[in-house]
Design a protein around this motif. Structure first.
Motif, PDB file in Angstrom:
ATOM      1  N   GLN A  80     -49.215  35.474  44.535  1.00  0.00           N
ATOM      2  CA  GLN A  80     -48.312  35.704  45.755  1.00  0.00           C
ATOM      3  C   GLN A  80     -47.375  35.113  46.375  1.00  0.00           C
ATOM      4  OE1 GLN A  80     -51.811  36.239  48.442  1.00  0.00           O
ATOM      5  NE2 GLN A  80     -50.677  36.868  50.272  1.00  0.00           N
ATOM      6  N   LEU A  81     -46.431  35.495  46.301  1.00  0.00           N
ATOM      7  CA  LEU A  81     -45.058  34.973  47.107  1.00  0.00           C
ATOM      8  C   LEU A  81     -45.430  35.234  48.456  1.00  0.00           C
ATOM      9  CD1 LEU A  81     -42.057  35.994  44.752  1.00  0.00           C
ATOM     10  CD2 LEU A  81     -42.973  33.772  44.711  1.00  0.00           C
ATOM     11  N   GLN A  82     -45.172  33.996  49.307  1.00  0.00           N
ATOM     12  CA  GLN A  82     -45.270  34.060  50.406  1.00  0.00           C
ATOM     13  C   GLN A  82     -44.190  34.952  51.304  1.00  0.00           C
ATOM     14  OE1 GLN A  82     -45.456  29.983  51.610  1.00  0.00           O
ATOM     15  NE2 GLN A  82     -47.586  29.969  51.348  1.00  0.00           N
ATOM     16  N   ASP A  83     -44.689  35.787  52.203  1.00  0.00           N
ATOM     17  CA  ASP A  83     -43.679  36.366  53.233  1.00  0.00           C
ATOM     18  C   ASP A  83     -42.834  35.465  54.093  1.00  0.00           C
ATOM     19  OD1 ASP A  83     -44.502  39.233  52.824  1.00  0.00           O
ATOM     20  OD2 ASP A  83     -46.134  38.857  54.217  1.00  0.00           O
ATOM     21  N   PHE A  84     -41.825  35.544  54.402  1.00  0.00           N
ATOM     22  CA  PHE A  84     -40.814  34.583  54.825  1.00  0.00           C
ATOM     23  C   PHE A  84     -41.304  33.789  56.213  1.00  0.00           C
ATOM     24  CE2 PHE A  84     -36.272  35.468  53.138  1.00  0.00           C
ATOM     25  CZ  PHE A  84     -36.874  35.127  51.548  1.00  0.00           C
ATOM     26  N   ASN A  85     -42.344  34.509  56.906  1.00  0.00           N
ATOM     27  CA  ASN A  85     -42.639  34.055  57.954  1.00  0.00           C
ATOM     28  C   ASN A  85     -44.042  32.847  57.956  1.00  0.00           C
ATOM     29  OD1 ASN A  85     -44.692  35.841  57.045  1.00  0.00           O
ATOM     30  ND2 ASN A  85     -45.144  36.796  59.258  1.00  0.00           N
ATOM     31  N   GLU A  86     -44.202  32.962  56.592  1.00  0.00           N
ATOM     32  CA  GLU A  86     -45.453  32.130  56.102  1.00  0.00           C
ATOM     33  C   GLU A  86     -44.794  30.774  55.262  1.00  0.00           C
ATOM     34  OE1 GLU A  86     -47.674  34.733  53.472  1.00  0.00           O
ATOM     35  OE2 GLU A  86     -48.921  35.270  55.120  1.00  0.00           O
ATOM     36  N   VAL A  87     -43.653  30.819  54.863  1.00  0.00           N
ATOM     37  CA  VAL A  87     -42.786  29.647  54.177  1.00  0.00           C
ATOM     38  C   VAL A  87     -42.580  28.816  55.299  1.00  0.00           C
ATOM     39  CG1 VAL A  87     -40.796  29.177  52.815  1.00  0.00           C
ATOM     40  CG2 VAL A  87     -41.835  31.345  52.350  1.00  0.00           C
ATOM     41  N   ASP A  88     -43.095  27.509  54.696  1.00  0.00           N
ATOM     42  CA  ASP A  88     -42.804  26.613  55.806  1.00  0.00           C
ATOM     43  C   ASP A  88     -43.303  25.116  55.056  1.00  0.00           C
ATOM     44  OD1 ASP A  88     -42.378  25.504  58.422  1.00  0.00           O
ATOM     45  OD2 ASP A  88     -43.842  26.522  59.093  1.00  0.00           O
ATOM     46  N   TRP A  89     -42.731  24.050  55.725  1.00  0.00           N
ATOM     47  CA  TRP A  89     -43.082  22.762  55.476  1.00  0.00           C
ATOM     48  C   TRP A  89     -44.670  22.302  55.060  1.00  0.00           C
ATOM     49  CZ3 TRP A  89     -39.089  19.551  54.149  1.00  0.00           C
ATOM     50  CH2 TRP A  89     -37.698  19.971  54.650  1.00  0.00           C
ATOM     51  N   ILE A  90     -45.004  21.809  54.144  1.00  0.00           N
ATOM     52  CA  ILE A  90     -46.415  22.077  54.187  1.00  0.00           C
ATOM     53  C   ILE A  90     -47.112  20.766  55.131  1.00  0.00           C
ATOM     54  CG2 ILE A  90     -46.827  23.088  51.766  1.00  0.00           C
ATOM     55  CD1 ILE A  90     -47.874  20.332  50.772  1.00  0.00           C
ATOM     56  N   GLU A 107     -49.514   8.247  47.355  1.00  0.00           N
ATOM     57  CA  GLU A 107     -48.774   8.904  46.286  1.00  0.00           C
ATOM     58  C   GLU A 107     -48.303  10.132  47.163  1.00  0.00           C
ATOM     59  OE1 GLU A 107     -48.869  10.667  41.952  1.00  0.00           O
ATOM     60  OE2 GLU A 107     -50.150   9.144  42.596  1.00  0.00           O
ATOM     61  N   ASP A 108     -49.320  11.257  47.635  1.00  0.00           N
ATOM     62  CA  ASP A 108     -48.967  12.289  48.261  1.00  0.00           C
ATOM     63  C   ASP A 108     -48.002  12.163  49.380  1.00  0.00           C
ATOM     64  OD1 ASP A 108     -50.668  13.840  46.688  1.00  0.00           O
ATOM     65  OD2 ASP A 108     -52.451  13.365  47.951  1.00  0.00           O
ATOM     66  N   LYS A 109     -48.195  11.179  50.320  1.00  0.00           N
ATOM     67  CA  LYS A 109     -47.570  10.759  51.337  1.00  0.00           C
ATOM     68  C   LYS A 109     -46.185  10.668  51.310  1.00  0.00           C
ATOM     69  CE  LYS A 109     -51.674   9.319  54.065  1.00  0.00           C
ATOM     70  NZ  LYS A 109     -52.419   8.094  54.603  1.00  0.00           N
ATOM     71  N   GLN A 110     -45.896  10.081  50.191  1.00  0.00           N
ATOM     72  CA  GLN A 110     -44.427   9.748  49.787  1.00  0.00           C
ATOM     73  C   GLN A 110     -43.719  11.275  49.646  1.00  0.00           C
ATOM     74  OE1 GLN A 110     -42.814   6.465  49.434  1.00  0.00           O
ATOM     75  NE2 GLN A 110     -45.049   6.110  50.215  1.00  0.00           N
ATOM     76  N   LEU A 111     -44.335  12.372  49.245  1.00  0.00           N
ATOM     77  CA  LEU A 111     -43.811  13.577  48.759  1.00  0.00           C
ATOM     78  C   LEU A 111     -43.820  14.393  50.108  1.00  0.00           C
ATOM     79  CD1 LEU A 111     -45.388  14.011  45.337  1.00  0.00           C
ATOM     80  CD2 LEU A 111     -43.101  13.921  45.827  1.00  0.00           C
ATOM     81  N   LEU A 112     -44.727  14.448  50.866  1.00  0.00           N
ATOM     82  CA  LEU A 112     -45.267  15.224  51.919  1.00  0.00           C
ATOM     83  C   LEU A 112     -44.015  15.668  52.985  1.00  0.00           C
ATOM     84  CD1 LEU A 112     -47.654  16.750  52.410  1.00  0.00           C
ATOM     85  CD2 LEU A 112     -48.431  14.875  54.329  1.00  0.00           C
ATOM     86  N   PRO A 113     -43.360  14.950  53.114  1.00  0.00           N
ATOM     87  CA  PRO A 113     -42.161  15.242  54.062  1.00  0.00           C
ATOM     88  C   PRO A 113     -41.018  16.051  53.219  1.00  0.00           C
ATOM     89  CG  PRO A 113     -42.372  12.950  54.026  1.00  0.00           C
ATOM     90  CD  PRO A 113     -43.244  13.287  52.892  1.00  0.00           C
ATOM     91  N   TYR A 114     -41.081  16.006  52.025  1.00  0.00           N
ATOM     92  CA  TYR A 114     -40.165  17.230  51.387  1.00  0.00           C
ATOM     93  C   TYR A 114     -40.623  18.415  50.774  1.00  0.00           C
ATOM     94  CZ  TYR A 114     -38.114  12.490  51.400  1.00  0.00           C
ATOM     95  OH  TYR A 114     -37.363  11.153  51.674  1.00  0.00           O
ATOM     96  N   LEU A 115     -41.790  18.584  50.888  1.00  0.00           N
ATOM     97  CA  LEU A 115     -42.380  20.026  50.432  1.00  0.00           C
ATOM     98  C   LEU A 115     -42.316  21.078  51.173  1.00  0.00           C
ATOM     99  CD1 LEU A 115     -44.887  18.303  48.017  1.00  0.00           C
ATOM    100  CD2 LEU A 115     -42.421  18.870  47.578  1.00  0.00           C
ATOM    101  N   ILE A 116     -42.254  22.345  50.618  1.00  0.00           N
ATOM    102  CA  ILE A 116     -42.006  23.448  51.574  1.00  0.00           C
ATOM    103  C   ILE A 116     -42.761  24.470  50.467  1.00  0.00           C
ATOM    104  CG2 ILE A 116     -40.827  25.608  52.284  1.00  0.00           C
ATOM    105  CD1 ILE A 116     -38.174  23.288  52.817  1.00  0.00           C
ATOM    106  N   SER A 117     -43.731  25.247  51.101  1.00  0.00           N
ATOM    107  CA  SER A 117     -44.657  26.223  50.461  1.00  0.00           C
ATOM    108  C   SER A 117     -43.776  27.523  50.373  1.00  0.00           C
ATOM    109  CB  SER A 117     -46.084  26.329  50.972  1.00  0.00           C
ATOM    110  OG  SER A 117     -45.833  27.120  52.130  1.00  0.00           O
ATOM    111  N   PHE A 118     -43.904  28.304  49.061  1.00  0.00           N
ATOM    112  CA  PHE A 118     -43.376  29.527  48.931  1.00  0.00           C
ATOM    113  C   PHE A 118     -44.347  30.286  48.202  1.00  0.00           C
ATOM    114  CE2 PHE A 118     -42.382  27.401  45.224  1.00  0.00           C
ATOM    115  CZ  PHE A 118     -42.039  28.379  44.196  1.00  0.00           C
TER     116      PHE A 118
END
Length: 198
Positions: A80-90, A107-118
């Motif tokens: 399921q590709l997300q609708d654009f209103n659901e695409v966001d910074w995790i 380790e996760d916290k290093q990545l968290l500021p950079y990741l966007i769900s789609f």
């Protein structure tokens, strides 16, 4: 509708999005998925809609994901590709209710500021995300630490894998699951497939 009677009938849509026959092959698979489930095809996404999303996010989406959206829209790719209103910074998903969010590792916290769900993985709470700077694809697995794992170098590999696995539904032959998995393992590696599918 794609007909699959042997492993050789499984269509590998492209190596990279933008290849010579990528549109023809991808269209065959997407049309077969829609026909199989009695769904309508999605409309291509306009450049303006993409620009609006990028403005909202404050970053660009991966170039070939953009090309996919502009060609096939938010198509059914077996996941399921997300609708654009659901695409966001995790990082923002649990911002207001951190008590419901995961206990992210250092380790996760290093990545968290950079990741966007789609993309949602089959609606089970796991998500695919792109890195805002490198555009690499990460997997958020809500059951396993670290919760965030780099899984693909490019979005092309994710979409290609989905479109191959989606062909599992095109045959009654019980062997088809094995055939598609063998193909994706050859293309993307067994470690990736194990993390993604199991």
């Amino acid at each position: 509708m794609i007909e699959i009677n042997s492993k050789e009938d499984i269509l590998i849509p492209f190596n990279k999005i933008g290849d010579a026959d990528w549109k023809i092959n991808t269209q065959k698979i997407i049309e077969s998925i829609a026909a199989n489930f009695g769904d309508d095809l999605k409309k291509p996404v306009s450049e303006q809609e993409i620009l609006n999303l990028e403005t909202k996010l404050g970053t660009t989406i991966p170039k070939n994901l953009k090309l996919f959206y502009q060609t096939f829209g938010i198509a059914d790719i077996g996941e399921q590709l997300q609708d654009f209103n659901e695409v966001d910074w995790i990082k923002d998903i649990w911002a207001d209710t951190p008590q419901y969010g995961p206990d992210f590792t250092e380790e996760d916290k290093q990545l968290l500021p950079y990741l966007i769900s789609f993309s949602d993985y089959l609606g089970n709470g796991n998500m695919f995300c792109f890195h805002s700077e490198t555009k690499e694809i990460y997997y958020y697995d809500h059951e396993d630490t670290p919760y965030l794992t780099k899984i693909f170098d490019t979005v092309d590999d994710y979409l290609k894998g989905c479109l191959i696995f989606a062909q599992n539904d095109f045959s009654e032959n019980k062997e088809i699951d094995n055939w598609t998995e063998e193909i994706v393992v050859d293309l993307l590696g067994s470690t990736t497939v194990k993390k993604w599918r199991y």
